[in-house]
Design a protein around this motif. Structure first.
Motif, PDB file in Angstrom:
ATOM      1  N   LEU A   1       6.170   6.427   8.928  1.00  0.00           N
ATOM      2  CA  LEU A   1       4.815   6.926   8.717  1.00  0.00           C
ATOM      3  C   LEU A   1       4.333   7.741   9.914  1.00  0.00           C
ATOM      4  O   LEU A   1       3.229   8.274   9.909  1.00  0.00           O
TER       5      LEU A   1
ATOM      6  N   GLU B   1      -1.530   5.646  -3.843  1.00  0.00           N
ATOM      7  CA  GLU B   1      -1.675   7.099  -3.709  1.00  0.00           C
ATOM      8  C   GLU B   1      -1.746   7.515  -2.250  1.00  0.00           C
ATOM      9  O   GLU B   1      -1.118   8.454  -1.823  1.00  0.00           O
ATOM     10  N   ASP B   2      -2.537   6.717  -1.494  1.00  0.00           N
ATOM     11  CA  ASP B   2      -2.778   7.096  -0.085  1.00  0.00           C
ATOM     12  C   ASP B   2      -1.929   6.247   0.841  1.00  0.00           C
ATOM     13  O   ASP B   2      -1.886   5.037   0.736  1.00  0.00           O
ATOM     14  N   GLN B   3      -1.281   6.938   1.728  1.00  0.00           N
ATOM     15  CA  GLN B   3      -0.481   6.192   2.698  1.00  0.00           C
ATOM     16  C   GLN B   3      -1.403   5.642   3.772  1.00  0.00           C
ATOM     17  O   GLN B   3      -2.376   6.268   4.169  1.00  0.00           O
TER      18      GLN B   3
ATOM     19  N   SER C   1       0.816  -1.207   0.000  1.00  0.00           N
ATOM     20  CA  SER C   1       0.000   0.000   0.000  1.00  0.00           C
ATOM     21  C   SER C   1       0.852   1.261   0.000  1.00  0.00           C
ATOM     22  O   SER C   1       0.404   2.331  -0.374  1.00  0.00           O
ATOM     23  N   MET C   2       2.111   1.113   0.362  1.00  0.00           N
ATOM     24  CA  MET C   2       3.005   2.260   0.324  1.00  0.00           C
ATOM     25  C   MET C   2       3.225   2.745  -1.103  1.00  0.00           C
ATOM     26  O   MET C   2       3.644   3.870  -1.338  1.00  0.00           O
ATOM     27  N   GLU C   3       2.976   1.883  -2.075  1.00  0.00           N
ATOM     28  CA  GLU C   3       3.162   2.252  -3.470  1.00  0.00           C
ATOM     29  C   GLU C   3       1.938   2.947  -4.043  1.00  0.00           C
ATOM     30  O   GLU C   3       1.936   3.399  -5.173  1.00  0.00           O
TER      31      GLU C   3
ATOM     32  N   THR D   1       9.041   1.079   8.244  1.00  0.00           N
ATOM     33  CA  THR D   1       8.072   1.857   7.461  1.00  0.00           C
ATOM     34  C   THR D   1       7.080   2.549   8.403  1.00  0.00           C
ATOM     35  O   THR D   1       6.782   3.741   8.252  1.00  0.00           O
TER      36      THR D   1
END
Lengths: 342, 541, 424
Positions: free
Chosen positions: B275, B247-249, B243-245, B271
């Motif tokens: 965050l 749009e939304d973190q 999900s880091m890739e 990570t």
């Protein structure tokens, strides 16, 4: 590309030669910075087909030294050879392995004959031609010692090179005044209350040479070619009497494997028994530091001439005395980095 | 008779005396296998590319490197460099920084826009590669260079597989990854994204493919049953990293617990920290020394403030709290429950317990064997179904990018042979050049170069790359630390140390030759060869 | 130019005229004045372009000369007696290598007992070493022989020893005609070596030669000396034509053509012998003399030619091969070997250790030879009484002590007794 080359030069100055710092050549450095022996143009003053034993340190040392001298003088060298292994294995009629002008006269007169050669060249107006006398330790430290000392004190323009294999090998491994204590030879057998060569005997001709106050004295080894060549070059850059003693292991006389010749020469330096130093006009000016110090055992063990020392309690004690000699050299010549700095 | 008889002799006349007849054993030049090459899962010829690198010929170095591995800039960042673990130099001072030089070369190549040589001729064969991860990209690259038409079908929206969705940016910047993938595509590899292969046999038939290489990876996070309250936030590490890739973190909260002890757990925790988590805690049921994660990664995580809770298992999760049971190791090193419990304040729990393979595309393919969730392949990487090969994380092996790249190369060679109705026979492995074969005296002491690290504050708050690269001076220095184990580097030692002048120097790049007319077989050359590239062989008499 | 000059100085000047390029010097009596003279001339520039090297021993002296000669320089050294023995190894080496070195030997006895006076023991000790040996009769000849020696040596590439009687010639002041430089230059060409150490054309000199070629090397050395038998008279004749005097040659005879008894001798003693012969001739006795100049090569045929018509030959020599007799006599025997009706050869050992050879003694021994020739060696003026006493003593006493000292003591006693007798 240009920028790359510039950076390379910068790194060369920083001695980043992990590979080849101590090797004969190094493809990463310019030709001038490689050993003479790395060059296909080396003179091979002593060429193929000589009759030295397999792994002969003297054959190697002689080519190293003569080729360096040839480089230093632009090929203007006349060599005079004392009787001994080097003479016998290079010039048995009808073949010679020498490619330089070379003269053998007698066992004990190489230094004097070279004096004559140098005098002749001077009188002929050809002083660019330089005389080198060479011999083994027997021909140098024993029978040729009188002529050697005479040549020294007259400051004749001769470089005398002693190939020191620590005994009379040509005649069947007898003791010379350069044989180390404890070593078994045909005349110092490993028998009796003090087996091997007697402790407290022998002499250091390099030191005696220094005492003559001659312009240049150095010791070198076949295990450190760069150092050896540098010393020959230095010697050839000086006029007057010069002396170079090169340690050349003898597989036959030492009872070592033929492939261990250079390794043993290296261990002799690294344990301190053969100190590498230079002296000018009677003063010791530098010494080559030991890189990886080893106990004398490492040097003695691969040689059968010292095997008797390892079999008895008394022998172990003698090894201790040899270690003492090594330690004394290390202190005297500042062979360790820390001591040198102190 | 020009001069007096017998007493005086013509110079060099001893050449007539062929002393080679004395010999009982002869030296021969050999190429022994350097330990680094031996240890490299991608089969790189490390010694060879370092040889070019150390002379400043980076392009040749890079081209030599990429014969085996098309991803040096990636590899120079994410490989766990077993080569350095095997490096003989470690026994002299410290291992050569192979990985850092590899990265340097990869970066130089990207900077200079170096491209691969296209294949010389097309074979007319078509190969389908399923999955654009390291294994698939590697296979595609090698197959394409062999002249085959290659199409990659990738289920996801981007190429890269776990390199993109599993490895955080701070370890592998995405511009680097993209550059190396694009260079492969530029070779003429067809890349179809968002193309999920559901039925492999059909896909092959429809596309007219002669063979297929499956490398779909393992990206389904394993779930362990943990009783949890309804509001508990539990997610798996793979999903988090993927999900880091997007749009939304992802939103994880201030206190994040990661459960697991592998590299993925570390990545997840680091990570989470970046965050914005104030506490990122790794819970692992054994001790640090038993963690599968690499120690340097654990160390980096600790530097960044990640906390570790050893000998603990998670029993349940409620809103905001975790119940953890302390463990102890029994005699055989297995963790056993102690019955002691404690609670941790937690906003989110990330499970990093390993990954499974999505094998659905293989349903109904005859001949396939699936065991323990992975596909069984023969030594030639072919599955039980002729023409279908597989590699990477979906076959039984260590799951690293490097292994995957190696699989790709190996599979490509076998596929190529299979397409020609042949079998690929790997070259005979040379004898290993262990430290006992070297003469290390000839190498100067030169400690390893330390790569620059990003300062801690920025490591805790940004996804900037943590580890820096070498500049050219450093890279040269490091390359020159290579001992060239088992392979001649033209140091001239043999040429110099031969007491019989029986070595012929052939000139730059040509190495040397023995002159057996004069070689007496003393063995000094072999003994004094720094890198163990000369062997003594008994003469047959 | 005629000069009233010491023999050594005359030789030094003659050697200087030969333009030696390297001179090696180590002092030993009675050679010292020669090298002192040369050293001075080298310093003053009288000899140009010359390296004068003071070495540490005779062994080094000849060794330096060997190196210089092999490198193409005209090399010279001088020695005597013990010094010659100390360099003996190099003596053989120089000839074996075929190096045309010229060396003056100031003939002197060899110890023990140590003795600095003249005899020919030293020359005889190395007479078979391959060097040519020329013996001078006078100071004039001593000087002249050096000039011829360089030419001979360099023509054949063989070393030459010029043997001059210690003190008798070296230290005697006489009139000597010292040649002019231009004449010497015309007589003696510059040294053109047959082999030379030169980086431009390298060779190896001094190989180890085994049974396969050693005989040939030795034969060639011998052959060269036979060539010298032709060259020596040739060079002497050339010398005479240029300088106007007889010097050198293989041998010279004096009133020997019709002589019943011919004396053979070498060196300075020939003057005394000639005087004695004149006196004997005056008494009507048929006596003549052959003076040998060249001992090596030995002029077998020329000597035979001179001796073959005599009834008796008396060889007077200043050397003794202990246990054999007179080496010169032995060589003279060789000249008459296998000759039918050859004269009888009788040996006289005389003048050992510098004992004067007087006309009185010569008369006695030569007159005896005419009437009662002897076999074996006759020791001229041997003090038989003292010898007998010593022999008796030695037979009686095991630890009889050193012979030389015993004899000196007895001589002292005899002198005392004589003094007492005279007083009485």
């Amino acid at each position: 590309m240009n920028e790359q080359t510039t950076t390379l030069d910068a790194t060369q100055k920083l001695h980043f030669y992990q590979k080849g710092t101590f090797t004969v050549g190094n493809r990463l450095v310019s030709d001038e910075r490689r050993a003479v022996q790395a060059s296909t143009d080396r003179s091979n003053a002593l060429t193929c087909g000589h009759r030295a034993c397999q792994g002969c340190g003297e054959a190697l040392g002689a080519r190293y030294a003569m080729d360096a001298a040839m480089r230093a003088t632009g090929g203007n060298v006349i060599a005079v050879n004392a009787t001994g292994c080097l003479e016998v294995f290079t010039t048995p009629y009808p073949e010679t392995s020498w490619q330089t002008p070379w003269l053998h006269s007698l066992f004990g007169n190489a230094a004097a004959v070279a004096t004559g050669v140098a005098a002749a060249m001077r009188v002929k107006g050809r002083s660019e031609v330089r005389a080198i006398a060479q011999g083994g330790d027997g021909g140098t430290t024993d029978i040729g010692f009188g002529c050697l000392s005479g040549m020294f004190e007259r400051n004749d323009d001769v470089l005398y090179i002693c190939y020191d294999n620590e005994g009379y090998m040509n005649t069947g491994v007898q003791r010379s005044s350069a044989t180390p204590p404890g070593a078994r030879t045909a005349t110092t057998p490993a028998m009796g209350p003090e087996p091997g060569n007697v402790f407290g005997t022998g002499k250091s001709v390099p030191k005696i040479a220094v005492a003559h106050g001659i312009p240049y004295v150095a010791t070198a080894t076949v295990a450190d070619l760069h150092d050896l060549e540098r010393k020959v070059m230095r010697a050839m850059g000086i006029h007057g009497a010069r002396y170079l003693q090169i340690h050349v292991p003898c597989p036959l006389g030492w009872g070592s494997a033929s492939h261990d010749t250079i390794r043993l020469a290296r261990l002799a330096v690294e344990c301190g028994l053969f100190p590498l130093f230079e002296a000018e006009h009677g003063v010791v000016t530098s010494s080559q530091k030991i890189r990886r110090r080893v106990p004398v055992d490492d040097y003695l063990k691969p040689q059968r001439r010292f095997a008797h020392l390892f079999s008895t309690e008394e022998g172990r004690e003698r090894i201790g005395r040899l270690q003492g000699l090594a330690d004394r050299n290390i202190a005297e010549y500042h062979l360790l980095e820390a001591e040198g700095d102190a | 008779m020009e001069h007096p008889f017998a007493i005086s002799l013509d110079v060099g006349s001893s050449l007539a005396n062929l002393t080679g007849s004395w010999r009982t054993s002869r030296p021969v030049y050999v190429d022994r296998l350097p330990p680094c090459n031996n240890a490299c899962p991608a089969g790189e010829n490390i010694q060879s590319w370092l040889y070019y690198a150390e002379s400043g010929d980076y392009e040749s170095a890079w081209r030599t490197l990429t014969i085996d591995n098309p991803l040096p800039a990636v590899m120079g960042r994410v490989c766990y460099h077993p080569c350095e673990g095997a490096c003989n130099r470690a026994q002299v001072d410290e291992a050569v920084g192979i990985n850092s030089v590899e990265r340097f070369l990869g970066d130089v190549a990207i900077r200079n826009g170096w491209r691969f040589e296209p294949p010389q001729a097309d074979s007319g064969k078509r190969v389908l590669v399923v999955g654009a991860g390291p294994s698939g990209l590697s296979a595609a690259y090698h197959l394409r260079r062999m002249g085959h038409a290659v199409e990659i079908q990738e289920a996801g929206p981007f190429a890269g597989g776990m390199m993109r969705f599993g490895i955080p940016k701070y370890r592998l910047p995405r511009d680097v990854l993209d550059a190396e993938i694009n260079r492969i595509i530029d070779l003429g590899v067809v890349m179809k994204l968002d193309t999920k292969v559901d039925r492999i046999v059909e896909s092959m038939r429809e596309g007219g493919f002669d063979a297929a290489f499956l490398a779909v990876g393992a990206h389904i996070g394993k779930r362990s049953f943990i009783p949890a309250g309804s509001a508990s936030k539990i997610l798996d590490a793979v999903s988090l990293l993927r999900s880091m890739e997007g749009e939304d973190q992802p939103l994880l909260g201030r206190r994040v617990v990661v459960y697991g002890g592998g590299n993925t757990a570390i990545d997840a925790a680091r990570t989470a920290k970046r965050l914005g988590a104030t506490e990122a805690i790794i819970v692992y049921r054994r001790t640090r020394d038993r963690m599968p994660a690499h120690d340097f990664e654990v160390e980096e995580a600790l530097q960044e403030g990640i906390m570790m809770k050893w000998l603990s298992t998670i029993k349940r999760m409620d809103e905001g709290t975790l119940t953890v049971e302390k463990m102890r190791l029994d005699e055989s090193g297995f963790p056993q429950p102690t019955g002691e419990f404690e609670t941790l304040e937690t906003d989110a729990l990330v499970l990093a317990l390993g990954q499974d393979v999505d094998l659905s595309l293989l349903d109904g393919v005859p001949g396939l064997e699936i065991k323990d969730g992975v596909v069984t392949v023969a030594p030639n990487m072919m599955t039980g179904h002729a023409g279908i090969f597989a590699g990477g994380d979906m076959v039984p092996s260590e799951r690293t990018v490097t292994v995957a790249v190696g699989h790709g190369k190996k599979a490509a060679r076998h596929i190529d042979a299979w397409l020609r109705g042949d079998a690929y026979a790997p070259a005979e492995r040379h004898e290993l050049a262990g430290i006992d074969k070297l003469n290390t005296w000839y190498y100067a002491d030169a400690p390893k170069t330390v790569r620059p690290m990003l300062e801690i504050a920025r490591r805790q708050s940004t996804f900037e790359e943590v580890q820096g690269g070498l500049d050219e001076t450093n890279a040269l220095y490091e390359a020159r630390r290579c001992l060239s184990c088992g392979n001649c580097f033209e140091c001239d030692n043999c040429y110099g140390v031969c007491p019989d002048n029986a070595v012929i120097k052939l000139g730059p790049g040509q190495r040397f030759q023995f002159n057996y007319d004069y070689c007496k077989g003393c063995g000094v050359c072999a003994q004094e060869c720094p890198c163990g590239a000369i062997a003594m062989v008994p003469e047959e008499i | 130019m005629l000069k009233q000059i010491e023999g050594s100085r005359a030789m030094a000047e003659a050697i200087g005229l030969c333009r030696p390029e390297v001179i090696c010097a180590y002092p030993i009596t009675p050679q010292t004045h020669i090298v002192e003279g040369l050293g001075e001339m080298a310093r003053t520039g009288e000899i140009k372009n010359c390296e004068f090297i003071n070495v540490e021993s005779e062994f080094a002296a000849l060794s330096v000369a060997i190196g210089a000669s092999a490198a193409g320089a005209r090399a010279y050294t001088a020695t005597a007696s013990q010094g010659l023995l100390y360099m003996a190894e190099a003596v053989y080496n120089a000839s074996g290598l075929g190096l045309p070195i010229v060396m003056t030997l100031g003939n002197r006895a060899i110890g023990a007992p140590i003795n600095i006076w003249n005899d020919h023991s030293d020359a005889m000790a190395v007479c078979d070493s391959g060097w040519m040996q020329l013996f001078a009769e006078t100071n004039q000849e001593a000087a002249d022989l050096h000039i011829q020696a360089f030419r001979l040596a360099e023509e054949l590439s063989m070393p030459v020893m010029v043997c001059v009687d210690g003190f008798i010639l070296t230290h005697a002041v006489e009139q000597v005609d010292i040649p002019e430089q231009a004449d010497v230059d015309a007589y003696l060409p510059s040294y053109e070596p047959v082999q030379v150490l030169d980086p431009k054309d390298p060779i190896s000199i001094g190989a180890m030669v085994g049974p396969d070629a050693f005989t040939e090397v030795r034969y060639l050395q011998h052959y060269k000396q036979t060539l010298a038998l032709r060259l020596i008279p040739e060079y002497a004749a050339d010398f005479k034509s240029r300088f106007g005097r007889d010097s050198g040659g293989l041998l010279r005879s004096y009133r020997a053509d019709d002589a019943e008894l011919i004396v053979v001798a070498m060196g300075s003693v020939n003057g005394t012998i000639k005087d004695t012969i004149d006196e004997m001739r005056a008494d009507g006795l048929s006596v003549g003399l052959v003076t040998l100049v060249s001992f090596r090569p030995f002029p077998t045929e020329a000597l035979r030619e001179k001796l073959v018509r005599a009834r008796n030959v008396v060889v007077i020599e200043k050397s003794l091969a202990v246990g054999m007799g007179g080496p010169l006599a032995n060589n003279v025997d060789l000249a008459l070997r296998n000759v039918a009706g050859a004269p009888q050869v009788h040996s006289v050992i005389a003048g050992l250790g510098g004992r004067p050879i007087t006309r009185t003694s010569l008369h006695r021994v030569l007159r005896r030879a005419l009437v009662q020739p002897w076999e074996g060696s006759h020791f001229l003026d041997l003090n038989e009484e003292i010898v007998a006493k010593e022999l008796h003593y030695v037979r009686k006493v095991r630890r009889s002590g050193p012979t030389a000292e015993n004899l000196l003591r007895r001589l002292g006693q005899a002198a005392d007794e004589a003094a007492v007798k005279t007083a009485v």
